[in-house]
Design a protein around this motif. Sequence first.
Motif, short mmCIF file in Angstrom:
data_model
loop_
_atom_site.label_atom_id
_atom_site.label_comp_id
_atom_site.label_asym_id
_atom_site.label_seq_id
_atom_site.Cartn_x
_atom_site.Cartn_y
_atom_site.Cartn_z
N ARG A 91 -5.71 2.66 -5.42
CA ARG A 91 -6.48 1.42 -5.21
C ARG A 91 -6.28 0.44 -6.36
O ARG A 91 -6.09 -0.76 -6.14
CB ARG A 91 -7.96 1.76 -5.06
CG ARG A 91 -8.82 0.53 -4.80
CD ARG A 91 -10.24 0.88 -4.38
NE ARG A 91 -10.90 1.73 -5.37
CZ ARG A 91 -11.21 3.01 -5.15
NH1 ARG A 91 -10.91 3.58 -4.01
NH2 ARG A 91 -11.80 3.73 -6.09
N GLU A 92 -6.30 0.95 -7.59
CA GLU A 92 -6.09 0.06 -8.74
C GLU A 92 -4.69 -0.54 -8.72
O GLU A 92 -4.51 -1.73 -9.02
CB GLU A 92 -6.31 0.86 -10.04
CG GLU A 92 -7.76 1.28 -10.25
CD GLU A 92 -7.93 2.15 -11.47
OE1 GLU A 92 -6.90 2.42 -12.15
OE2 GLU A 92 -9.06 2.59 -11.76
N LYS A 93 -3.69 0.25 -8.38
CA LYS A 93 -2.31 -0.26 -8.34
C LYS A 93 -2.14 -1.29 -7.22
O LYS A 93 -1.43 -2.30 -7.39
CB LYS A 93 -1.33 0.90 -8.17
CG LYS A 93 0.13 0.51 -8.30
CD LYS A 93 1.02 1.73 -8.34
CE LYS A 93 0.90 2.45 -9.65
NZ LYS A 93 1.44 1.65 -10.79
N ILE B 282 -4.51 -3.27 -6.01
CA ILE B 282 -5.17 -4.51 -6.46
C ILE B 282 -4.28 -5.25 -7.45
O ILE B 282 -4.16 -6.48 -7.44
CB ILE B 282 -6.54 -4.17 -7.08
CG1 ILE B 282 -7.48 -3.65 -6.00
CG2 ILE B 282 -7.14 -5.40 -7.74
CD1 ILE B 282 -8.81 -3.14 -6.54
N GLU B 283 -3.63 -4.49 -8.33
CA GLU B 283 -2.74 -5.09 -9.31
C GLU B 283 -1.59 -5.82 -8.63
O GLU B 283 -1.20 -6.93 -9.06
CB GLU B 283 -2.21 -3.99 -10.24
CG GLU B 283 -1.28 -4.49 -11.33
CD GLU B 283 -0.75 -3.35 -12.18
OE1 GLU B 283 0.23 -3.58 -12.92
OE2 GLU B 283 -1.31 -2.23 -12.11
N LEU B 284 -1.03 -5.25 -7.56
CA LEU B 284 0.07 -5.92 -6.84
C LEU B 284 -0.41 -7.21 -6.18
O LEU B 284 0.31 -8.23 -6.19
CB LEU B 284 0.65 -4.97 -5.79
CG LEU B 284 1.51 -3.82 -6.32
CD1 LEU B 284 1.92 -2.90 -5.18
CD2 LEU B 284 2.75 -4.36 -7.03
N GLN B 285 -1.60 -7.20 -5.59
CA GLN B 285 -2.10 -8.41 -4.94
C GLN B 285 -2.33 -9.52 -5.95
O GLN B 285 -2.04 -10.70 -5.68
CB GLN B 285 -3.42 -8.10 -4.20
CG GLN B 285 -3.35 -6.96 -3.21
CD GLN B 285 -2.20 -7.07 -2.24
OE1 GLN B 285 -1.95 -8.12 -1.64
NE2 GLN B 285 -1.47 -5.96 -2.06
N THR C 253 0.83 -1.21 0.00
CA THR C 253 0.00 0.00 0.00
C THR C 253 0.86 1.25 0.00
O THR C 253 0.62 2.20 -0.75
CB THR C 253 -0.94 0.01 1.22
OG1 THR C 253 -1.75 -1.17 1.22
CG2 THR C 253 -1.83 1.24 1.20
N SER C 254 1.88 1.28 0.86
CA SER C 254 2.79 2.42 0.92
C SER C 254 3.50 2.62 -0.43
O SER C 254 3.64 3.75 -0.91
CB SER C 254 3.81 2.21 2.03
OG SER C 254 4.70 3.31 2.11
N ALA C 255 3.91 1.51 -1.07
CA ALA C 255 4.58 1.61 -2.38
C ALA C 255 3.62 2.15 -3.44
O ALA C 255 4.02 2.96 -4.29
CB ALA C 255 5.11 0.24 -2.78
N SER C 256 2.38 1.73 -3.40
CA SER C 256 1.39 2.22 -4.37
C SER C 256 1.15 3.70 -4.20
O SER C 256 1.07 4.46 -5.19
CB SER C 256 0.08 1.44 -4.22
OG SER C 256 0.27 0.06 -4.43
N ILE C 257 1.01 4.15 -2.96
CA ILE C 257 0.77 5.58 -2.71
C ILE C 257 1.96 6.41 -3.18
O ILE C 257 1.80 7.44 -3.84
CB ILE C 257 0.50 5.81 -1.21
CG1 ILE C 257 -0.80 5.11 -0.79
CG2 ILE C 257 0.40 7.31 -0.91
CD1 ILE C 257 -1.08 5.18 0.70
#
Length: 331
Positions: free
Chosen positions: A162-164, A166-169, A133-137
């Motif tokens: 949020r999209e990024k 979800i993409e990582l998960q 989450t921190s990396a996406s933000i």
Amino acid sequence: MKPGTVKKIVIGAVAAVALLYLGSTSFYTVQEQERAAILTFGKYDRETSSGLHFKWPSPIQEVRIVPAELTQHITIGYRQNGNTVTPVDEESMMITGDENIVSADAVVTWKISNIRNYLHNISNPEQFLRNSTSASIRSVIGAQKLDYAITDGKTAIQDQVREKLIELQNKYETGIQIIDLKFQDIEPPGGEVEDAFRAVTNAREEKNTKINNAAKYENDRIPKARGEAQALIEKAEAEKKSRILNAQGDVAKFNAIYSEYVKNPGVTENRLILETLEKILPNAQIFITNSGSDTVNYLPLNELLKNNGTSSTTNNNANNSNQQTNGGDGQ
């Protein structure tokens, strides 16, 4: 004691311990919001839902219970314990695309969607989720300007993060389902920087307010001005048509008079003179005099006309009386 009795006691004790061990490791309970993964010799075998279940004793099979039906939350940039909120600057502080520092706090709502991936593909699911989450933000905000991130772009940045996430998960098959991500705050660090950007934000809002007021005034005045202009145009058109019709009437009247004048100029000229005199001298008295001698000869036409009118009226009345008398004698 006899040797056979001791042997039986030992065997019975061993059997009792074995039964207790089997009972304690073969039966397990899964709560309503939980699901259990059964591992056979360390390999994923199956899942079970809520209730009382049986499995082979350890080390043949073991059970791992996870809150798969529970919706969970993690915070980024701070930790909350009851009413106490503790900032975590190493998570919240980041650099924007225009090389400014911004503080971003967020809440992630998630749940377990795949128990097998959740247990085997990541060693510390919550920490992995926090790091991703921190990396996406940081990835999204690092490509934006500060004033956009703290004003109009908050919603757009939130959707991109949020999209990024979800993409990582999905990429690492973590078995985690991202339900939602909400920013609590995106703002510059406290102090003079925060005050300066707050002043910029207030100025931008005041600018938008004035633009809206100007647009409202424009929308109010332009239709009125157009209506007034249309009314003037229609009035001018009506005046134009009226003058044209009046001019055409005057021309027709002049042509009619002129045609009669051509036939008999003298009569028409005298008639026009008399009509003009009647208009400009409606109450004038007429006198006929002869100034060719020392004595002024005077002919009182008005009195004569008046007397003639009186005599005519008297004669008419007398004739009416005679007619009535003759009529009575006949009866």
